[in-house]
Design a protein around this motif. Structure first.
Motif: not given
Ligand SMILES: Nc1nc2c(ncn2[C@@H]2O[C@H](COP(=O)(O)OP(=O)(O)OP(=O)(O)O)[C@@H](O)[C@H]2O)c(=O)[nH]1
Ligand SMILES: Nc1nc2c(ncn2[C@@H]2O[C@H](COP(=O)(O)OP(=O)(O)OP(=O)(O)O)[C@@H](O)[C@H]2O)c(=O)[nH]1
Ligand SMILES: [Mg+2]
Ligand SMILES: [Mg+2]
Lengths: 323, 287
Positions: B83-102
């Motif tokens: 069940l966890v395998n179904l749900v776990d994307p195994g990827v870091e979520p997107f994090k915008p960077k301060k001081g630049q265009a995202n």
């Protein structure tokens, strides 16, 4: 030859032969987006009819089950009520000399305003005079969206050389945050005074369990007594579609019954199934919605243009479900 | 079936097996069947259910002479893991960077809630102090730009769009350029609703992506969606580089059924997922 024929006929449909095939068909129906409980009910019905009967010589068990399902599917998909909207409108025009009022309702984003515009296009083509009532006074851009549609449809009518008097479309709007039930009332009065044949009432999308918004819809229906309350549901919807339609019908009936009891109660009179072009053969929502309400699908939306409105074909839906 | 109902059903299916004295194959089959039924009643994609079942079966190899207790432990562990395998994307979520265009591009089916969610997300960033702008690259839907304009105005977010330009690629490009030149940090681009069956619409989406090179593409999905979720989500992922999913309209009901299906589909093929809804004060949930 005759001998081998009758020998093959002796394929008794025992539990052992039937049940695995039924399970397969059940999963097949679920994959077509038929709600799990409805799929189960259908398969249980077929089981009752088939157990102990015999398989013909050149048939697979699966085929026998499919054949046994067709009558049930057809029955669900074709409830008794009239699907001839145009005839009903003309009848009211002829006999009562008043505009026919149609209200579109449903949850958020399903395609109410777009379906309304498609129906308007159809009516215009049939020489009817249409007033569009902008009773979604809540969602940003809702009024401008309808204005744009009415402008487009006006232009289309002119381009097609339709008689300007005979076929006419206008928008009736009173801006945002006004009371939708009142906007509808004024629109209907305006339509009577200016000899419109039909009033199409757009309403804001609302979630079926949002009590106050649902009461607002019931009030609009209660005050204006439209000739038809159409529920717009999208072909994409899963199990929630059943719940949506059930709640819309239930709350409408409950809130409009008033002192007169259920005799006065107004529920859902018909269904428009939108976004049919996005699901390929996963057409289970058509079955789910007719099953839930016992109301017919008047139209199927098959795209984002005015011409993308079709009559619902039970045969085609059956075929897609069993393919 | 709601998410909590689903949880309960699955726990129930497991409890049946763990409360009995010995474990045999028919019992395991019953448990798998019950889990499958619960998932089906939540609109979870049927293929996904089958593969979950197969994986559980495959990973359930009892050692000869294993005690009932150890079998039960193993069953619980395997079911949980799958069940966890179904749900776990195994990827870091997107994090915008301060001081630049995202640059964040929104895509999704018609009416799924893109335009509304764009504003909610923009508002959320603005409140946290990011310089945030909205671009309306939907030239198809009647009133789309009015809708975004009114939303953005209420939420006090600068926006870009056009009532006359008909090419969404041009608008997207110009809008992003304008906000970048003014040192905006979060630039959110709204696009038209589309579906895989219309190749032209998908092509348009690909062109917008190419024109603005977004740092993140968000797929917006309606919680009520049924079995078509897989076909559509997969097609979007294939066409553009979807990095996250937002599930909308969870306020509809406790029934997050389709959402769960969407979620499973999405995290398997797309990556991290967030839920954004009803975040703007003074904005009702559906506004
Ligand atoms: N592919 C396809 N898209 C459709 C169909 N009907 C409507 N749409 C699209 O669905 C989206 C939402 O349609 P609307 O008519 O605004 O939906 P609504 O129910 O009025 O939405 P709210 O008023 O916000 O609740 C738009 O992008 C429409 O173009 C259809 O039959 N097929
Ligand atoms: N109840 C509720 N309604 C929502 C939510 N998100 C969006 N909506 C409503 O859903 C409808 C469609 O939302 P939009 O933002 O217009 O959807 P869209 O994806 O931009 O639609 P298109 O541009 O036509 O494809 C609107 O009535 C929104 O107010 C939510 O989380 N909850
Ligand atoms: Mg609308
Ligand atoms: Mg939009």
């Amino acid at each position: 030859l005759f001998g081998s024929f009758s020998a093959a006929l002796r394929g008794d449909l025992t539990e052992a032969r039937l049940d695995p095939a039924l399970e397969e068909i059940r999963r097949h129906l679920v994959a077509k987006n038929v709600p799990a409980d409805l799929a189960e009910e259908l398969v249980a019905g077929a089981r009752g009819r088939l157990l102990g009967t015999q398989v013909g010589p050149f048939q697979s068990v699966q085929q026998v089950i499919r054949d046994a399902l067709v009558p049930s599917l057809q029955r669900i998909l074709t409830p008794g009520a009239s699907t001839n909207l145009l005839r009903d409108i003309l009848l009211v025009r002829e006999r009562e000399r008043r505009p026919f009022v149609i209200t579109f309702c449903g949850v958020n984003g399903v395609g109410k305003s777009t379906s309304l515009s498609k129906v308007a296009f159809l009516l215009l083509q049939n020489g009817l005079r249409v007033l569009v009532a902008a009773c979604d006074t809540f969602r940003s851009g809702a009024v401008e969206q309808l204005r744009r549609h009415v402008d487009n449809l006006s232009q289309l009518s002119a381009d097609a050389g339709l008689d300007a008097q005979a076929s006419l479309i206008e928008l009736f709007a009173q801006g945002y945050s006004s009371d939708p039930a009142e906007v509808a009332r004024h629109a209907i009065r305006h339509a009577r005074a200016h000899a419109f044949d039909v009033v199409l009432v757009d309403t804001a999308g609302r979630m079926q369990h949002n009590r106050s918004l649902m009461q607002g819809l019931a009030r609009l229906v209660q005050i204006n007594q439209p000739d038809r309350v159409l529920f717009v549901g999208e072909a994409l919807v899963g199990h929630d579609g059943v719940d949506q339609l059930r709640e819309f019908s239930r709350i409408l009936r409950q809130q409009t019954a008033g002192g007169g009891g259920s005799a006065n109660a107004r529920g859902i009179d018909g269904i428009i199934l939108s976004k049919f072009d996005t699901v390929e053969d996963q057409v289970g929502a058509a079955l789910a919605l007719t099953w839930t309400s016992g109301q017919p699908i008047l139209f199927v939306g098959v795209g984002q243009h005015y011409v993308d409105l079709r009559k619902c074909s039970a045969d085609a839906i059956c075929a897609a479900l069993l393919s | 079936m709601s998410l909590s109902d689903l949880g309960r059903s699955i726990t129930g299916a497991l409890r049946n097996i763990t409360s009995s004295d010995d474990i045999d194959q028919p019992m395991i089959n019953t448990m798998l069947n019950n889990i499958a039924k619960a998932l089906m009643a939540s609109d979870v994609n049927i293929g996904l259910i089958t593969s979950l079942n197969n994986n559980i079966k495959k990973n359930l190899q009892f050692e000869a002479g294993a005690s009932a207790a150890s079998k039960k432990r193993q069953i619980q562990k395997v079911v949980y893991n799958e069940l966890v395998n179904l749900v776990d994307p195994g990827v870091e979520p997107f994090k915008p960077k301060k001081g630049q265009a995202n640059v964040i591009m929104f895509v999704g089916l018609q009416g799924s809630g893109k335009t509304t969610t764009c504003t909610k997300l923009a508002y959320n960033f603005r409140r946290k102090g990011w310089r945030t702008g909205l671009v309306c690259a939907d030239t198809f839907r009647a009133g789309a730009f009015d809708q975004l304009t009114q939303n953005a105005t209420k939420a006090q977010i600068p926006y870009y769009g056009s009532h006359t330009e008909t090419d969404p690629v041009v608008i997207a490009q110009e809008g992003v350029k304008k906000f970048k030149s003014q040192n905006f940090e979060i630039i959110i681009v709204d696009t038209s609703g589309r579906h895989k069956q219309e190749a032209d619409l998908f092509e348009e989406m690909v062109q917008i992506e190419r024109a603005i090179s977004p740092d993140e593409v968000i797929f917006v999905m309606d919680a009520s969606i049924g079995q078509a979720a897989k076909m559509q989500a997969t097609a979007f992922k294939k066409a553009v580089d979807v990095g996250s999913v937002i599930i909308t309209k969870l306020d509809g009901h406790a029934k997050g059924g389709g959402a769960l299906s969407a979620y499973f589909q999405a995290v398997q093929s797309m990556g991290p997922i967030s839920q954004v809804m009803g975040m703007i004060p003074g904005f009702s949930q559906s506004s």
